[in-house]
Design a protein around this motif. Sequence first.
Motif, PDB file in Angstrom:
ATOM      1  N   GLY A 298      -3.367 -18.578  21.427  1.00  0.00           N
ATOM      2  CA  GLY A 298      -3.562 -17.195  21.774  1.00  0.00           C
ATOM      3  C   GLY A 298      -4.794 -16.587  22.211  1.00  0.00           C
ATOM      4  O   GLY A 298      -5.066 -15.865  22.959  1.00  0.00           O
ATOM      5  N   PRO A 299      -5.942 -17.201  21.341  1.00  0.00           N
ATOM      6  CA  PRO A 299      -7.170 -16.888  21.681  1.00  0.00           C
ATOM      7  C   PRO A 299      -7.708 -17.201  23.310  1.00  0.00           C
ATOM      8  O   PRO A 299      -8.441 -16.478  23.790  1.00  0.00           O
ATOM      9  CB  PRO A 299      -8.099 -17.404  20.497  1.00  0.00           C
ATOM     10  CG  PRO A 299      -7.036 -17.682  19.625  1.00  0.00           C
ATOM     11  CD  PRO A 299      -5.777 -18.032  20.000  1.00  0.00           C
ATOM     12  N   VAL A 300      -7.358 -18.490  23.355  1.00  0.00           N
ATOM     13  CA  VAL A 300      -7.538 -18.815  24.891  1.00  0.00           C
ATOM     14  C   VAL A 300      -6.880 -18.056  26.036  1.00  0.00           C
ATOM     15  O   VAL A 300      -7.323 -17.501  26.801  1.00  0.00           O
ATOM     16  CB  VAL A 300      -7.157 -20.442  25.118  1.00  0.00           C
ATOM     17  CG1 VAL A 300      -7.452 -20.710  26.348  1.00  0.00           C
ATOM     18  CG2 VAL A 300      -7.873 -21.268  24.040  1.00  0.00           C
ATOM     19  N   ARG A 301      -5.903 -17.723  25.761  1.00  0.00           N
ATOM     20  CA  ARG A 301      -4.573 -16.982  26.514  1.00  0.00           C
ATOM     21  C   ARG A 301      -5.312 -15.550  26.699  1.00  0.00           C
ATOM     22  O   ARG A 301      -5.495 -15.082  27.888  1.00  0.00           O
ATOM     23  CB  ARG A 301      -3.502 -16.687  26.022  1.00  0.00           C
ATOM     24  CG  ARG A 301      -2.322 -15.794  26.884  1.00  0.00           C
ATOM     25  CD  ARG A 301      -1.154 -15.409  26.157  1.00  0.00           C
ATOM     26  NE  ARG A 301      -1.558 -14.716  24.835  1.00  0.00           N
ATOM     27  CZ  ARG A 301      -1.329 -14.551  23.810  1.00  0.00           C
ATOM     28  NH1 ARG A 301      -0.435 -15.709  23.261  1.00  0.00           N
ATOM     29  NH2 ARG A 301      -1.640 -13.784  22.633  1.00  0.00           N
ATOM     30  N   ASP A 302      -5.645 -14.757  25.555  1.00  0.00           N
ATOM     31  CA  ASP A 302      -6.262 -13.700  25.634  1.00  0.00           C
ATOM     32  C   ASP A 302      -7.765 -13.677  26.227  1.00  0.00           C
ATOM     33  O   ASP A 302      -7.917 -12.649  26.782  1.00  0.00           O
ATOM     34  CB  ASP A 302      -6.335 -13.138  24.120  1.00  0.00           C
ATOM     35  CG  ASP A 302      -5.043 -12.602  23.455  1.00  0.00           C
ATOM     36  OD1 ASP A 302      -4.175 -12.761  24.458  1.00  0.00           O
ATOM     37  OD2 ASP A 302      -4.891 -12.721  22.282  1.00  0.00           O
ATOM     38  N   ALA A 303      -8.515 -14.608  25.894  1.00  0.00           N
ATOM     39  CA  ALA A 303      -9.706 -14.752  26.630  1.00  0.00           C
ATOM     40  C   ALA A 303      -9.684 -14.638  28.069  1.00  0.00           C
ATOM     41  O   ALA A 303     -10.290 -14.070  28.919  1.00  0.00           O
ATOM     42  CB  ALA A 303     -10.282 -15.751  26.090  1.00  0.00           C
ATOM     43  N   ILE A 304      -8.729 -15.478  28.571  1.00  0.00           N
ATOM     44  CA  ILE A 304      -8.537 -15.694  30.170  1.00  0.00           C
ATOM     45  C   ILE A 304      -7.828 -14.282  30.747  1.00  0.00           C
ATOM     46  O   ILE A 304      -8.305 -13.931  31.822  1.00  0.00           O
ATOM     47  CB  ILE A 304      -7.294 -16.652  30.137  1.00  0.00           C
ATOM     48  CG1 ILE A 304      -7.929 -18.000  29.964  1.00  0.00           C
ATOM     49  CG2 ILE A 304      -6.923 -16.678  31.923  1.00  0.00           C
ATOM     50  CD1 ILE A 304      -6.918 -19.251  30.020  1.00  0.00           C
ATOM     51  N   LEU A 305      -7.253 -13.660  29.862  1.00  0.00           N
ATOM     52  CA  LEU A 305      -6.697 -12.301  30.077  1.00  0.00           C
ATOM     53  C   LEU A 305      -7.597 -11.296  30.043  1.00  0.00           C
ATOM     54  O   LEU A 305      -7.580  -9.760  30.331  1.00  0.00           O
ATOM     55  CB  LEU A 305      -5.285 -11.827  29.693  1.00  0.00           C
ATOM     56  CG  LEU A 305      -4.091 -12.768  29.887  1.00  0.00           C
ATOM     57  CD1 LEU A 305      -2.948 -12.639  29.172  1.00  0.00           C
ATOM     58  CD2 LEU A 305      -3.851 -12.635  31.576  1.00  0.00           C
ATOM     59  N   ARG A 306      -8.684 -11.529  29.455  1.00  0.00           N
ATOM     60  CA  ARG A 306      -9.952 -10.689  29.177  1.00  0.00           C
ATOM     61  C   ARG A 306      -9.233  -9.511  27.887  1.00  0.00           C
ATOM     62  O   ARG A 306      -9.697  -8.253  28.180  1.00  0.00           O
ATOM     63  CB  ARG A 306     -10.322  -9.976  30.433  1.00  0.00           C
ATOM     64  CG  ARG A 306     -11.184 -10.822  31.257  1.00  0.00           C
ATOM     65  CD  ARG A 306     -11.670 -10.540  32.504  1.00  0.00           C
ATOM     66  NE  ARG A 306     -12.025 -11.316  33.558  1.00  0.00           N
ATOM     67  CZ  ARG A 306     -12.220 -11.109  34.832  1.00  0.00           C
ATOM     68  NH1 ARG A 306     -12.053  -9.986  35.296  1.00  0.00           N
ATOM     69  NH2 ARG A 306     -12.431 -12.162  35.493  1.00  0.00           N
TER      70      ARG A 306
END
Length: 472
Positions: A34-42
Amino acid sequence: MSDRIGTRITVPPVADALGEVFTRAGHELHLVGGPVRDAILRRGSQDLDFATSAHPDQTLALLEEHGTTTWTTGRAFGTIGAMFRGERVEVTTFRADSYDRVGRNPQVAYGDNLTDDLRRRDFTVNAMAVSLPDHEFSDPFDGIGDLARQVIRTPGTPQDSFADDPLRMLRAARFAAQLGFEVDGPVRTAMADMAADLDRITAERVRDEFVKLMGAADPVRGLRLLVDTGLADRFLPELPALRMAIDEHAQHKDVYEHTLTVVRNAIGLEEDGPDVTLRIAALLHDIGKPDTKGHGPDGRVTFHHHELVGARMARKRLRALRFPKDDITEISELIALHLRFYGYGRGEWTDSAVRRYVTDAGAYLPRLHKLVRSDCTTRNRRKAARLAADYDALEERIARIAADEDLARVRPDIDGNEIMRLLDIPPGRMVGEAWRHLKELRLERGPLTREEAEAELFTWAREHDIAVPDRS
């Protein structure tokens, strides 16, 4: 969405610092999920989840040396938690689990590489990683492409994924609600075909996913998916049952559509972020209609006392899902009270009726206000405006009466200790009956003077053959 996607990922400094600790000890560490996904989605993320080549004992030793507090509640699954530089982190050893496909928990096995670890994750958008501290991006299953396409897809076949862990079917609906994504066709088909497998999952885990879905940005998207795939039939059958009951106002396709509209309306009235209790009350407020459906003399569909039947049904369902007792009580009371308002506009309410409305709602009154307003979904603009004006008037009237009386804490004018002293009786059932009698008078007439309250108490006592002490 495309302008929100990029491979340049901002990693929190605490993650790089933790990566240095593991790298110096000869282990890999990756920020995952999730942290990677959310970072990509800003998008902001509260979680910091890591995968490592270190085994749990090695992880624990490193975190004890460099962290402040550690916990090992997930150790059986390879997870060690810690407070590291003021942040909560969880570090899990690479996994290569197998499942017996009878229960939910895997037969834990540790892996030796990142790709195999990512392959066992639920969806491709959660199967990306960033190595620490060198920031190498790993995406073996094209999660970033699925983010760009706004689609929920599994790394392997959805049949294998859901057979391993049926809870992932609910997670698909939850992520659709959180991210606003569509669920991939094969994934959706597998959800429908394998819905019965959800019965393997404990009620507590189902409840937790349901609560997360209801707190999402667009829970209606997820709810529709649960109903359409048959998953709702496994743990919340009252929701799909609403499709069979036509709304008595004949202004909506059916009660199911009306209910989803009420949920959206309730979301629109929130003030401080998601109010899951209000949303669930809105979702369940009409579940008593199918069981109370009838026809009046004029042939119109009726649902007499559906609010009371629905409150009982909600209590039963929420207990089955292991909701906390306080949540069950509040949601069922909101459902039971949500129709009380619909006589106010006819001028039938006395001040006594207003007091009872406030007293019966108690601490739930702010949510009851929102639920009642949300329930007005008529397309008749004149009728909608009238109902809104009527409720505005009721709230103003409550405020006026509350200015003179403490409506939030309506109590008899004489408490239990005074009742016992004045009547010279011991604690027991009669004290409670006298207290309730005086409370009814308080609701009916408003505050009484001390002399009036004592006179009413003595009158009640004589009617119940209680000797009234001579006070001459």
